[in-house]
Design a protein around this motif. Sequence first.
Motif, short mmCIF file in Angstrom:
data_model
loop_
_atom_site.label_atom_id
_atom_site.label_comp_id
_atom_site.label_asym_id
_atom_site.label_seq_id
_atom_site.Cartn_x
_atom_site.Cartn_y
_atom_site.Cartn_z
N SER A 151 10.57 5.83 9.42
CA SER A 151 11.93 6.36 9.47
C SER A 151 12.54 6.57 8.09
O SER A 151 13.52 7.29 7.94
CB SER A 151 12.83 5.43 10.29
N GLU A 152 11.96 5.93 7.06
CA GLU A 152 12.48 6.07 5.71
C GLU A 152 11.75 7.13 4.90
O GLU A 152 12.03 7.33 3.72
CB GLU A 152 12.40 4.73 4.98
N GLY A 153 10.77 7.78 5.53
CA GLY A 153 10.06 8.85 4.86
C GLY A 153 8.81 8.43 4.12
O GLY A 153 8.17 9.25 3.47
N ASN A 154 8.44 7.15 4.19
CA ASN A 154 7.17 6.71 3.61
C ASN A 154 6.02 7.23 4.46
O ASN A 154 6.10 7.20 5.69
CB ASN A 154 7.12 5.19 3.54
N VAL A 155 4.98 7.70 3.81
CA VAL A 155 3.83 8.28 4.52
C VAL A 155 2.66 7.32 4.42
O VAL A 155 2.33 6.81 3.33
CB VAL A 155 3.45 9.65 3.93
N PHE A 156 2.00 7.05 5.56
CA PHE A 156 0.85 6.15 5.63
C PHE A 156 -0.40 6.96 5.95
O PHE A 156 -0.40 7.77 6.88
CB PHE A 156 1.08 5.06 6.67
N ILE A 157 -1.45 6.72 5.16
CA ILE A 157 -2.70 7.48 5.30
C ILE A 157 -3.83 6.51 5.63
O ILE A 157 -4.03 5.52 4.93
CB ILE A 157 -3.04 8.23 4.00
N ALA A 158 -4.56 6.81 6.70
CA ALA A 158 -5.73 6.02 7.06
C ALA A 158 -6.97 6.66 6.45
O ALA A 158 -7.24 7.84 6.69
CB ALA A 158 -5.87 5.95 8.58
N GLU A 159 -7.69 5.86 5.64
CA GLU A 159 -8.94 6.35 5.05
C GLU A 159 -10.09 5.65 5.77
O GLU A 159 -10.36 4.47 5.53
CB GLU A 159 -8.98 6.05 3.55
N ILE A 207 -5.53 1.37 4.49
CA ILE A 207 -4.32 2.16 4.72
C ILE A 207 -3.58 2.27 3.39
O ILE A 207 -3.36 1.27 2.70
CB ILE A 207 -3.38 1.50 5.75
N ARG A 208 -3.18 3.50 3.04
CA ARG A 208 -2.44 3.70 1.81
C ARG A 208 -1.05 4.26 2.13
O ARG A 208 -0.88 4.99 3.11
CB ARG A 208 -3.20 4.63 0.87
N ARG A 209 -0.10 3.89 1.29
CA ARG A 209 1.28 4.31 1.50
C ARG A 209 1.75 5.18 0.34
O ARG A 209 1.58 4.80 -0.83
CB ARG A 209 2.20 3.11 1.62
N VAL A 210 2.33 6.33 0.69
CA VAL A 210 2.98 7.19 -0.29
C VAL A 210 4.48 6.95 -0.15
O VAL A 210 5.07 7.23 0.90
CB VAL A 210 2.64 8.67 -0.07
N ALA A 211 5.10 6.42 -1.20
CA ALA A 211 6.50 6.02 -1.14
C ALA A 211 7.42 7.23 -1.12
O ALA A 211 7.23 8.20 -1.86
CB ALA A 211 6.85 5.12 -2.30
N SER A 212 8.43 7.16 -0.26
CA SER A 212 9.44 8.21 -0.18
C SER A 212 10.24 8.24 -1.49
O SER A 212 10.61 7.21 -2.03
CB SER A 212 10.38 7.93 0.99
N THR A 241 -2.38 0.88 -1.96
CA THR A 241 -3.09 0.39 -0.78
C THR A 241 -2.29 -0.76 -0.19
O THR A 241 -1.93 -1.71 -0.91
CB THR A 241 -4.50 -0.07 -1.13
N VAL A 242 -2.01 -0.69 1.09
CA VAL A 242 -1.17 -1.72 1.72
C VAL A 242 -1.92 -2.56 2.75
O VAL A 242 -1.44 -3.63 3.15
CB VAL A 242 0.07 -1.10 2.40
N ALA A 243 -3.09 -2.13 3.19
CA ALA A 243 -3.84 -2.91 4.17
C ALA A 243 -5.30 -2.49 4.13
O ALA A 243 -5.62 -1.38 3.73
CB ALA A 243 -3.28 -2.71 5.59
N GLY A 244 -6.16 -3.42 4.56
CA GLY A 244 -7.57 -3.11 4.67
C GLY A 244 -8.38 -3.59 3.51
O GLY A 244 -8.14 -4.68 2.99
N GLN A 245 -9.31 -2.78 3.07
CA GLN A 245 -10.27 -3.19 2.06
C GLN A 245 -9.66 -3.12 0.66
O GLN A 245 -9.65 -2.08 0.02
CB GLN A 245 -11.52 -2.31 2.12
N LEU A 246 -9.10 -4.21 0.23
CA LEU A 246 -8.56 -4.32 -1.11
C LEU A 246 -9.62 -4.93 -2.03
O LEU A 246 -10.42 -5.75 -1.61
CB LEU A 246 -7.32 -5.22 -1.13
N ASP A 247 -9.62 -4.52 -3.25
CA ASP A 247 -10.52 -5.11 -4.22
C ASP A 247 -9.72 -5.35 -5.49
O ASP A 247 -9.11 -4.41 -6.01
CB ASP A 247 -11.69 -4.20 -4.51
N PRO A 248 -9.66 -6.54 -6.01
CA PRO A 248 -10.38 -7.73 -5.55
C PRO A 248 -9.79 -8.32 -4.27
O PRO A 248 -8.61 -8.22 -4.02
CB PRO A 248 -10.22 -8.70 -6.71
#
Length: 418
Positions: A35-43, A49-54, A61-68
């Motif tokens: 609702s705030e215009g942030n876009v979430f992309i599933a790779e 999951i990556r987030r493009v900030a409004s 990257t906000v979730a999933g396979q983070l390294d380290p």
Amino acid sequence: MISTAAGNGTGGRSGDGGAATSAQLFFPSGVAADSEGNVFIAESDSHRIRRVASGTGGIVTVAGQLDPEGMGPTAQAALATPEAVALGDGMALFAGGASGTAQALRDGDGLLEVVAGRYPQPVATADFARFRTASFGDVDGIAYDAAAGRIYLTETTAHRLWTIDPVDLADETTWTIALLAGDATEPAGPGAFADGPALAARFDSPAGLYFDDVARVLYVADAGNHVIRAMPIALDGTAGLVTTIAGTPRTLGYFGDGGAAGDALLYGPTAVTRCAASGDLYIADTTNHRVRRVEAGTGVITSVLGDGVPGSAGQGAPAATFPVDAPRGIACDAAGNVFVTSRTTVRLLPATIALDAATGVVDGTGLALTIFGAPPRTDYPASVSSCLTAVTVVDDVTTWATDSCLGTLVELWRQPAP
């Protein structure tokens, strides 16, 4: 009109911390907006999951396979082969060793976060500290400059030092990194040595760091060159000349007790500290299995713990006659007591106070005590601690030690004096 909101047209994992349109995406398979215009992309192929900030258009990257891996609440997070600890501004900072990272444990929130170092991308994102390339080297030393709010670390396998500016302490994705000493474009190889201007100086496997916040001098245990180096740093971050203050460059061995520190021989020193109470410098002379002292004022070097035998048995006086096994961590408290890690134990060298002295010193004639890991080590974690590395004094009653093999932080505390 069609415009690109994220991705630069090439497949990959880089770009976190920067503009979404400059980032690489790896088989994006789904997209949604809140609702705030942030876009979430599933790779799908990189499992994240990556987030493009409004508004800003920044991508993370906000979730999933983070390294380290291993970030998050302390109950589930893991220290990444910790080699050194520094304290400052409501957080503990850990040099992550072979993980190529620096981690921060923040007071109050119980979260362990990666704040600098290696990330799975071929190109670093601008000058952001957290988003280096996948080839960023081991991080074996870390120090905090309280007056400037600045962090220093060693990239040991690339033989150079970096400075980190926490732009926003609460948001590690904003922290920036810049070369402090060494060569950023052509890292020196093993065998390189040069004193002089910081960016012209050359190191060989620099390890532990200690920052003297009164004199504003950064001390470096230059393990591969078998010396201790010193570099003044101005409040604005300008680094002065690098000089060698203990050891003979490119010459390993055990020699020189009773003489000038610059004429002595060290063997792979990995940690250094200065006691504020006495002004003396203490060196973890790791491969010599000794702790060496450089006396303030005279510059004379002596051994204060260790007889050259890799062991940690026994306690008593004089401390210089008791063994220590590959010391890798060393710290002083306000009273001048010295704490040292052996592979399986933490040793305490209480300061001896002469009748005519205002403060105590550790000169090797006093006690050597074992305060953690004493045989038979039948209880956890003492029974399994075999790779103790850093030690740091938190306050008058609390001391921390790290185990790089287990990825653990051990807290030791003592009753304050009545």
